[in-house]
Design an enzyme around this catalytic site. Structure first.
Site, short mmCIF file in Angstrom:
data_model
loop_
_atom_site.label_atom_id
_atom_site.label_comp_id
_atom_site.label_asym_id
_atom_site.label_seq_id
_atom_site.Cartn_x
_atom_site.Cartn_y
_atom_site.Cartn_z
N SER A 11 0.97 -1.27 -0.09
CA SER A 11 -0.09 0.01 -0.03
C SER A 11 0.95 1.36 -0.05
CB SER A 11 -0.83 0.07 1.16
OG SER A 11 -1.79 -1.15 1.28
N PRO A 12 0.50 2.31 -0.51
CA PRO A 12 1.00 3.69 -0.46
C PRO A 12 0.71 3.92 1.07
CG PRO A 12 -1.18 3.82 -1.70
CD PRO A 12 -0.89 2.40 -1.45
N GLN A 60 1.57 7.21 -6.53
CA GLN A 60 0.15 7.60 -6.42
C GLN A 60 0.03 9.38 -6.27
OE1 GLN A 60 -1.68 7.88 -2.41
NE2 GLN A 60 -2.99 6.37 -3.20
N TYR A 120 -8.91 14.47 0.86
CA TYR A 120 -7.98 15.26 0.14
C TYR A 120 -8.55 16.10 -0.98
CZ TYR A 120 -4.54 12.83 2.84
OH TYR A 120 -3.64 12.26 3.98
N ARG A 150 -8.11 5.84 -6.28
CA ARG A 150 -8.39 5.66 -4.92
C ARG A 150 -9.54 6.43 -4.43
NH1 ARG A 150 -4.95 4.09 0.82
NH2 ARG A 150 -4.98 2.36 -0.43
N GLY A 179 -0.76 -2.93 4.14
CA GLY A 179 -0.01 -1.86 4.21
C GLY A 179 0.88 -2.10 5.46
N ARG A 180 0.26 -2.18 6.87
CA ARG A 180 0.88 -2.30 8.28
C ARG A 180 1.80 -3.58 8.24
NH1 ARG A 180 -3.79 0.68 11.70
NH2 ARG A 180 -3.59 2.83 10.49
#
Length: 769
Positions: A422-423, A500, A582, A630, A723-724
């Site tokens: 993941s970004p 991204q 965003y 996304r 991701g994590r």
């Protein structure tokens, strides 16, 4: 104690006998409105685990029930003329009447008083220390004291009818039939020597379109017999609801959740139990299971606590948690059946796999434990299809890799497996330049086995940054810094690398996460703009102004320039960030867009500017390279974006040329109330992939190979972004391959000694270290 159970279903009867067994001095009465042999339905289903719970609570009852069960291990799925069978499921069926008779007999044997054909209009007429409200789905007591119980009752979207047949089925059978009006499905299981339950279900819209709302009971049954003639093999369907006329035999399922399970009449508690307290959809066969386990737990709590209030508090605390877990699984199952049409483009093997894993309680490895031959066969089918779709010869697919290790092709890019990194924001750039840290960070993860590594959100201008430490793509030195990293990834790994691009909007000019996430800078802040004036953190954040036409033109030019630079830097994949509040997300969400021009109002208008940006980027990005978007598929706030909206958003981006939708959610408003859990955002990807017909990336609490294999195999997403777990272990993908015993995955040659050591340790039962 003097105990009154109002309602003689499984919950009331079982609690009565357990309490009488626990203390014969209790005076217990069960009051039921029907006669002893009057009941609804045909048969009920238990799992082998439920039988174990019953045996522990009261062996004589369990033995009598088990002696009457019809047991099966297989599930048969009939779809598009095919049949898929999987085994090892361990279910039992018993006639509902027979089950009640067993419980009634045991109650009488222990000295419980049973009163039939008595309608209770006022439970306060009884001299009691404890009143059990086990009066079913349409509980009058729950309605009377709704202020105390806080019930939430939701009528669901399918109509269904309980029927029976004399045809015997040797497997739990699911049959799906397409008509000119839509899809119908049947849930079929045998419950005694010569009778099977036959539930027919369809969405209300299909039910009405087929004219079933205007048919007599006889006409409805004839319709079902003709529709499922293949399964009935000449046998008739029977109804035990002769008192119901016409369409009244078709009912809707009420999903019931209560905030509290106890109401007090002074010193006398009135306690909900069974269907009065909760409901679980029949597609996972758990209504009776929950009722019996309610009784077991409440009896246990009374045995463990001398004080009634303490016992009831413990009962609700334990059962509410357990029931909500099962209701969550039941809701997943129910929604799958409500939306069967969503999955009908699938081929029969994947459709059946999707159905089997619909509740998310049954995973890929759970299925393997139950029926390894079925899973091995499915993996071969899936791998061969994946190879064909990627344009690879079948010979390149060795002995059926797990679904997560099958290839996937998007435009001109073929990914070696289904795992993405993941970004993830790192807040480590200097003046927008990605440096040595980013080389080490992204390079390590590219060597770690994932097919595609995403750089974090990279900003298209200095005032587009979230923090002063976010990377950019707005100066020549940024392009060169990124090219250094992509060159390393391409030279030293077989992973692809993606960029991204995004703009922070009203969430910009803040500190690094570890210095206070979303908190504004102490100094050197830059002006912010958004779709409409807004302050992300009320009373704390800067107030962003609404974008003007000139602002919109400039930002579009920034995105196009950054797109061209991304290609110059040799990225393989580009993603546009339209999520998490965003800038572009602020246009899409009605929570943040109050514009009165052509960029506000309807969903299509709110998507107009993000689509304009995307189209300009797509035109500048090479046609053989993929582009994803996304989105926040759910704002988790009343009045915000919903999963229904997300499907429409995905369709708009698909029409604009997007290849994939990266399905995230939330972070648009601090008022959000997300419902977390493992794979909690995967349902958004599922809907977008299978309703909008565009490739989908699942994200969020995906942290085991079993999660990924289940998601990919079921067609809930095409790719999984992890991701994590990749922050904790850059080689997460390689480590998970070793953990599940898949040794054919390629490691960097420099690391092969580590591969061998890990696989040996895991084979010996160690943890791989």
């Amino acid at each position: 104690m003097k105990i009154i159970c109002i309602g003689g279903g499984p919950a009331g009867l079982y609690f009565a006998l357990l309490m009488k067994k626990q203390n014969p001095a209790h005076q217990i009465k069960v009051v039921e409105r029907n006669r002893p042999y009057d009941t609804f339905g045909w048969g009920v289903v238990f799992s082998d685990q439920t039988l174990g719970n019953l045996a522990e609570a009261d062996a004589p009852t369990a033995q009598a029930i088990e002696a009457s069960f019809n047991h099966w291990d297989d599930i048969d799925v009939f779809f598009k003329g095919g049949k898929v069978t999987s085994g090892g499921h361990g279910f039992c069926g018993i006639g509902r009447k027979h089950l009640l008779n067993i419980l009634q007999y045991r109650c009488e044997e222990l000295g419980v008083e049973l009163v039939f054909e008595t309608e209770v209009t006022d439970e306060q007429q009884y001299d009691a220390d404890l009143i059990i409200a086990s009066d079913g789905l349409n509980s009058r007591i729950r309605t009377r004291y709704a202020d105390s119980y806080q019930p939430q009752i939701e009528a669901r979207r399918c109509r269904f009818v309980w029927l029976g047949t004399r045809k015997r089925f040797d497997a739990f059978t699911f049959a799906f039939k397409q008509t000119a009006h839509g899809w119908f499905q049947a849930h079929i299981y045998q419950y005694d020597a010569d009778t099977s339950t036959f539930i027919v279900e369809t969405p209300e819209t299909v039910w009405r379109a087929a004219g079933l709302d205007r048919m007599s009971q006889e006409e409805s049954i004839a319709f079902c017999e003709q529709l499922f003639a293949e399964q009935l093999d000449g046998h008739k369907l029977m109804s035990n609801a002769a008192h119901l006329r016409g369409s009244a035999m078709w009912i809707t399922f009420p999903r019931i959740v209560c905030g509290q399970w106890v109401h007090w009449h002074g010193a006398v508690p009135v306690v909900l139990m069974g269907d009065a307290a909760h409901s679980a959809h029949y597609s996972i066969g758990s209504g009776t299971k929950l009722a019996l386990e309610d009784a077991i737990e409440l009896a246990r709590c009374f045995g463990a606590h001398g004080d009634t209030a303490a016992a009831l508090g413990a009962y609700q605390e334990v059962r509410a948690v357990e029931v909500l877990k099962l209701q969550s699984a039941a809701r997943n199952s129910m929604e799958w059946f409500e939306n069967v049409e969503r999955y009908t483009a699938m081929e029969a093997p994947q459709f059946a796999y999707s159905m089997l894993t619909r509740s998310q309680r049954l995973s890929h490895e759970n299925l393997r434990l139950r029926d390894a031959a079925y899973v091995n066969g499915y993996e071969r089918w899936f791998a061969q299809r994946a190879a064909a779709q990627a344009g690879l010869p079948p010979a390149t697919i060795a002995a059926a890799p797990p679904p997560m290790f099958t290839p996937f092709k998007v435009r001109g890019l073929t990914l070696k497996n289904r795992i993405l990194v993941s970004p993830m924001a790192q807040y480590s750039a200097v003046d927008g330049v990605a440096g040595d840290y980013h080389l080490a960070h992204l390079g390590a993860r590219a060597l770690g086995g994932a097919a595609l590594v995403f750089a974090e959100m990279t900003c298209v201008s200095a005032d587009a940054r979230i923090t002063p430490y976010c990377p950019g793509m707005y100066a020549p030195e940024h392009t060169q810094a990124w090219k250094r990293i992509t060159d390393f990834v391409h030279q030293h790994s077989d992973a692809a690398i993606a960029l991204q691009l995004g703009h922070a909007g009203a969430k910009g000019s803040t500190r690094a996460m570890w210095d206070g996430i979303d908190q504004p800078l102490d100094k050197d802040n830059w002006p912010l703009y958004s779709a409409s004036p807004q302050q992300y953190l009320q009373g704390i954040s800067q107030t962003a102004r609404a974008m003007t036409a000139a602002d919109m033109d400039r930002v579009q030019a920034d995105f196009v320039r950054a797109t061209l630079a991304a290609n110059e830097a040799n990225f393989d994949w580009l993603e546009l960030h339209c999520a998490h509040g965003y800038l572009l997300s602020s246009f899409i969400s009605p929570l943040t867009n109050q514009r009165g021009d052509e960029y506000g109002g309807s969903l299509e208008n709110r998507c107009r500017y993000p689509l304009r940006i995307f189209s300009a980027m797509r035109a500048a990005w090479p046609s053989h390279k993929p582009m994803s978007v996304r989105i926040s598929a759910h704002d988790w706030v009343e009045g915000g974006i919903t999963p229904d909206d997300a499907v429409r958003i995905a369709r708009l981006f698909k029409a604009a040329g997007a290849d994939m939708i990266d399905c995230s959610s939330g972070q648009v408003s601090k008022l959000e109330k997300p419902v977390y859990g493992r794979m909690f955002q995967t349902p958004f990807a599922d809907r977008i992939r299978n309703e909008a017909g565009i490739g989908a990336i699942a994200v969020g609490s995906i942290y085991e190979a079993d999660h990924v294999n289940s998601i990919i195999a079921a067609g809930r997403a095409d790719l999984c972004a992890v991701g994590r777990p990749h922050l904790a272990n850059p080689a997460w993908t390689l480590a998970e391959a070793a953990r599940i015993g898949y040794t054919a995955v390629a490691w960097p040659r420099q690391y092969l000694a580590g591969k061998q050591q890990m696989e040996r340790n895991l084979a010996r039962g160690n943890d791989g270290r």
